[in-house]
Write a protein that holds these residues in place. Structure first.
Motif, PDB file in Angstrom:
ATOM      1  N   TYR A  48       0.864  -1.180   0.000  1.00 55.64           N
ATOM      2  CA  TYR A  48       0.000   0.000   0.000  1.00 55.64           C
ATOM      3  C   TYR A  48       0.902   1.233   0.000  1.00 55.64           C
ATOM      4  O   TYR A  48       1.783   1.388   0.840  1.00 55.64           O
ATOM      5  CB  TYR A  48      -0.931  -0.002   1.221  1.00 55.64           C
ATOM      6  CG  TYR A  48      -2.063   0.991   1.077  1.00 55.64           C
ATOM      7  CD1 TYR A  48      -2.992   0.858   0.049  1.00 55.64           C
ATOM      8  CD2 TYR A  48      -2.190   2.077   1.926  1.00 55.64           C
ATOM      9  CE1 TYR A  48      -4.022   1.777  -0.114  1.00 55.64           C
ATOM     10  CE2 TYR A  48      -3.225   2.995   1.769  1.00 55.64           C
ATOM     11  CZ  TYR A  48      -4.134   2.837   0.750  1.00 55.64           C
ATOM     12  OH  TYR A  48      -5.154   3.756   0.579  1.00 55.64           O
TER      13      TYR A  48
ATOM     14  N   LYS B 298     -13.442   2.477   3.515  1.00 55.64           N
ATOM     15  CA  LYS B 298     -12.416   1.622   2.889  1.00 55.64           C
ATOM     16  C   LYS B 298     -12.733   0.139   3.107  1.00 55.64           C
ATOM     17  O   LYS B 298     -12.518  -0.682   2.214  1.00 55.64           O
ATOM     18  CB  LYS B 298     -11.038   1.967   3.466  1.00 55.64           C
ATOM     19  CG  LYS B 298      -9.883   1.218   2.811  1.00 55.64           C
ATOM     20  CD  LYS B 298      -8.542   1.693   3.362  1.00 55.64           C
ATOM     21  CE  LYS B 298      -7.376   0.980   2.692  1.00 55.64           C
ATOM     22  NZ  LYS B 298      -6.076   1.389   3.254  1.00 55.64           N
ATOM     23  N   GLU B 299     -13.239  -0.167   4.282  1.00 61.59           N
ATOM     24  CA  GLU B 299     -13.592  -1.565   4.589  1.00 61.59           C
ATOM     25  C   GLU B 299     -14.646  -2.071   3.589  1.00 61.59           C
ATOM     26  O   GLU B 299     -14.484  -3.135   2.983  1.00 61.59           O
ATOM     27  CB  GLU B 299     -14.086  -1.645   6.038  1.00 61.59           C
ATOM     28  CG  GLU B 299     -14.589  -2.997   6.476  1.00 61.59           C
ATOM     29  CD  GLU B 299     -16.100  -3.123   6.394  1.00 61.59           C
ATOM     30  OE1 GLU B 299     -16.546  -4.061   5.694  1.00 61.59           O
ATOM     31  OE2 GLU B 299     -16.837  -2.310   6.999  1.00 61.59           O
TER      32      GLU B 299
ATOM     33  N   ALA C 107     -13.243  -2.318  -0.035  1.00 65.15           N
ATOM     34  CA  ALA C 107     -12.358  -3.471  -0.226  1.00 65.15           C
ATOM     35  C   ALA C 107     -13.147  -4.781  -0.302  1.00 65.15           C
ATOM     36  O   ALA C 107     -12.688  -5.755  -0.908  1.00 65.15           O
ATOM     37  CB  ALA C 107     -11.340  -3.536   0.911  1.00 65.15           C
TER      38      ALA C 107
ATOM     39  N   TYR D 277      -8.666   6.215  -6.434  1.00 61.47           N
ATOM     40  CA  TYR D 277      -8.340   5.713  -5.087  1.00 61.47           C
ATOM     41  C   TYR D 277      -7.901   4.241  -5.207  1.00 61.47           C
ATOM     42  O   TYR D 277      -8.645   3.420  -5.754  1.00 61.47           O
ATOM     43  CB  TYR D 277      -9.597   5.870  -4.226  1.00 61.47           C
ATOM     44  CG  TYR D 277      -9.489   5.419  -2.803  1.00 61.47           C
ATOM     45  CD1 TYR D 277      -8.548   5.966  -1.947  1.00 61.47           C
ATOM     46  CD2 TYR D 277     -10.357   4.448  -2.301  1.00 61.47           C
ATOM     47  CE1 TYR D 277      -8.462   5.558  -0.624  1.00 61.47           C
ATOM     48  CE2 TYR D 277     -10.288   4.045  -0.974  1.00 61.47           C
ATOM     49  CZ  TYR D 277      -9.335   4.595  -0.146  1.00 61.47           C
ATOM     50  OH  TYR D 277      -9.261   4.182   1.160  1.00 61.47           O
TER      51      TYR D 277
ATOM     52  N   THR E 276      -7.762   1.560  -3.499  1.00 64.13           N
ATOM     53  CA  THR E 276      -8.490   0.418  -2.928  1.00 64.13           C
ATOM     54  C   THR E 276      -9.519  -0.160  -3.914  1.00 64.13           C
ATOM     55  O   THR E 276      -9.856  -1.343  -3.833  1.00 64.13           O
ATOM     56  CB  THR E 276      -9.133   0.831  -1.587  1.00 64.13           C
ATOM     57  OG1 THR E 276      -8.086   1.348  -0.754  1.00 64.13           O
ATOM     58  CG2 THR E 276      -9.795  -0.325  -0.873  1.00 64.13           C
ATOM     59  N   TYR E 277     -10.010   0.652  -4.875  1.00 64.07           N
ATOM     60  CA  TYR E 277     -10.952   0.101  -5.868  1.00 64.07           C
ATOM     61  C   TYR E 277     -10.295  -1.059  -6.621  1.00 64.07           C
ATOM     62  O   TYR E 277     -10.947  -2.007  -7.018  1.00 64.07           O
ATOM     63  CB  TYR E 277     -11.367   1.157  -6.910  1.00 64.07           C
ATOM     64  CG  TYR E 277     -11.903   2.458  -6.362  1.00 64.07           C
ATOM     65  CD1 TYR E 277     -12.700   2.489  -5.232  1.00 64.07           C
ATOM     66  CD2 TYR E 277     -11.616   3.657  -7.006  1.00 64.07           C
ATOM     67  CE1 TYR E 277     -13.179   3.692  -4.733  1.00 64.07           C
ATOM     68  CE2 TYR E 277     -12.096   4.866  -6.516  1.00 64.07           C
ATOM     69  CZ  TYR E 277     -12.872   4.874  -5.385  1.00 64.07           C
ATOM     70  OH  TYR E 277     -13.344   6.064  -4.902  1.00 64.07           O
TER      71      TYR E 277
ATOM     72  N   MET F 203      -7.362  -2.828  -5.573  1.00 66.70           N
ATOM     73  CA  MET F 203      -6.680  -3.870  -4.793  1.00 66.70           C
ATOM     74  C   MET F 203      -7.612  -5.015  -4.399  1.00 66.70           C
ATOM     75  O   MET F 203      -7.240  -6.175  -4.475  1.00 66.70           O
ATOM     76  CB  MET F 203      -6.029  -3.274  -3.537  1.00 66.70           C
ATOM     77  CG  MET F 203      -4.977  -2.258  -3.871  1.00 66.70           C
ATOM     78  SD  MET F 203      -3.899  -2.803  -5.234  1.00 66.70           S
ATOM     79  CE  MET F 203      -3.142  -1.269  -5.705  1.00 66.70           C
ATOM     80  N   GLY F 204      -8.833  -4.684  -4.011  1.00 61.63           N
ATOM     81  CA  GLY F 204      -9.771  -5.742  -3.621  1.00 61.63           C
ATOM     82  C   GLY F 204     -10.041  -6.687  -4.780  1.00 61.63           C
ATOM     83  O   GLY F 204     -10.294  -7.883  -4.574  1.00 61.63           O
TER      84      GLY F 204
END
Ligand SMILES: Cc1ncc(COP(=O)(O)O)c(C=O)c1O
Length: 390
Positions: A13, A102-103, A106, A126, A128-129, A131-132
């Motif tokens: 990250y 974010k939780e 993800a 962003y 996190t869109y 990475m999950g």
């Protein structure tokens, strides 16, 4: 130790890695000014803190607080949507509290993406869109946000074969990192596209209440029929200066809310009750302090704009959000510019490439630092740029 294959493709990250370098520089005596991370520096007002203390003093408030958030919190979130956007939500089926947005973001791929499905993600966007999606072995397709389109995606330019395989489209206005905003007619076209291609639109609006010059940001749920295809993510982190508290929400399409809740109830055990009580007070109590808070950010925005103009770095004037998105000087990459600025002046900004390949040529400045520190950082930036010219 054997690690799962799926984390082999997961990059560290960005901000976690940068944080380590900053810790090292600080240890060496460098006075680092962090304009990289988008965390509000100001605390929430006293009436919100008092509710946290009051609730924490209740001996019954220390056990698990329920999987779906207490009913009063879901009701407060629905009340906020009605007051703020004129959107009516059923607090029992169309609202799910999150441990920070974010939780929930993800966990979207776990709930909605099969292996080989495509997720359309804004680039820059962003992180996190994306990475999950890697964790569920899905595929991401970058949807470019370009200056010439005011950082709105050209939805009709997404190839048909990609749209056919796409399960989710992520959007985020007011936008991180570009500071762009979107009008309701853009949201209407998005809802129309989603209907035609059976897409779930995940719209992320954590900056909806951080606005300047009288601008009022809309919710995508204001579009007629949006609830058929939209799940909106919102958060108290930036709106109410509560980033460390970890409380947000996903609202909209009831089936999508239920699917996300199914994932969540199996993975987490809800939000600490005093945080829920304080969030209720934040959402339903006095809102007038937000005007003063936004005026502070607006002053900082203008300090940064003056400095950028002085050294010839172009940047749009954002109407909302916590960020400026200037161009890097010609002849240098975003990463080199960010690292030279940090190493030579102690000012930490974020290279545009942390948000995707279309971030090349840009950097992000966050306004979540005390105004005098922003002044100092801009003085250092101006010196750095003037030295570079000599
Ligand atoms: C666009 C965007 N979405 C979501 C988040 C996550 O916010 P939180 O998890 O604190 O609610 C951030 C935080 O910086 C953000 O910039």
């Amino acid at each position: 130790m054997r690690q799962a294959n799926r984390i082999a493709n997961l990059p560290p990250y960005f901000f976690a890695q940068l944080g380590r370098r900053i810790a090292q520089l600080t240890k060496e005596g460098v006075d680092v000014i962090r304009l990289d991370i988008g965390s509000p520096d100001l605390p929430p007002p006293d009436f919100i803190l008092q509710e946290l203390y009051r609730s924490a003093a209740d001996p019954d408030h220390h056990s698990y607080a329920g999987y779906y958030g207490i009913p009063a919190l879901r009701q407060a979130m629905a009340d906020y949507y009605r007051r703020r956007f004129g959107v009516v939500l059923d607090p029992n089926t169309e609202v799910i509290p999150l441990i920070g947005s974010k939780e929930g973001i993800a966990h979207v791929p776990t709930a909605f993406v099969n292996p080989n499905d495509v997720v359309l993600v804004p680039d820059p966007g962003y992180p996190t869109y994306r990475m999950g999606v890697l964790l569920v072995e899905g595929e991401t397709y970058p949807v470019s946000l370009l200056a010439q389109n005011d950082y709105l995606p050209d939805l009709e330019a997404i190839p048909q074969d990609v749209l056919q395989r796409a399960a989710v489209l992520w959007l985020n206005y007011p936008n991180n990192p570009t500071g762009a905003v979107a009008a309701l007619d853009f949201f209407e076209r998005t809802v129309d596209l989603a209907r035609r291609h059976n897409l779930l639109v995940c719209h992320d609006v954590p900056y909806a209440d951080v606005t300047y010059d009288g601008y009022v940001a809309p919710s995508m749920l204001q579009v007629a029929g949006a609830k058929d295809v939209v799940l909106e993510f919102n958060s108290l982190s930036k709106s109410y200066n509560m980033a460390g508290w970890r409380v947000g929400m996903a609202v909209g399409n009831a089936e999508a809310v239920e699917a996300l809740a199914l994932v969540k109830t199996n993975l987490d055990s809800g939000i600490f009750r005093p945080i829920q009580d304080a969030a209720i007070v934040a959402l339903t109590g006095d809102q007038s302090w937000l005007v003063e808070r936004n005026a502070i950010y607006q002053e900082r925005r203008d300090i940064v704009l003056v400095a950028l103009e002085k050294v010839g770095l172009r940047a749009p004037k954002p109407k909302a959000g916590l960020y400026l998105w200037p161009e890097v000087p010609t002849g240098i990459t975003s990463a080199t510019f960010a690292s030279r600025l940090l190493e030579e002046t102690g000012v930490s900004i974020t290279a545009g490439t942390a948000f995707g390949q279309h971030g090349e040529g840009y950097f992000r400045i966050s306004l979540g630092q005390a105004t005098d520190r922003i002044h100092q950082a801009m003085d250092r930036l101006v010196d750095f740029m003037e030295k570079a010219k000599r």
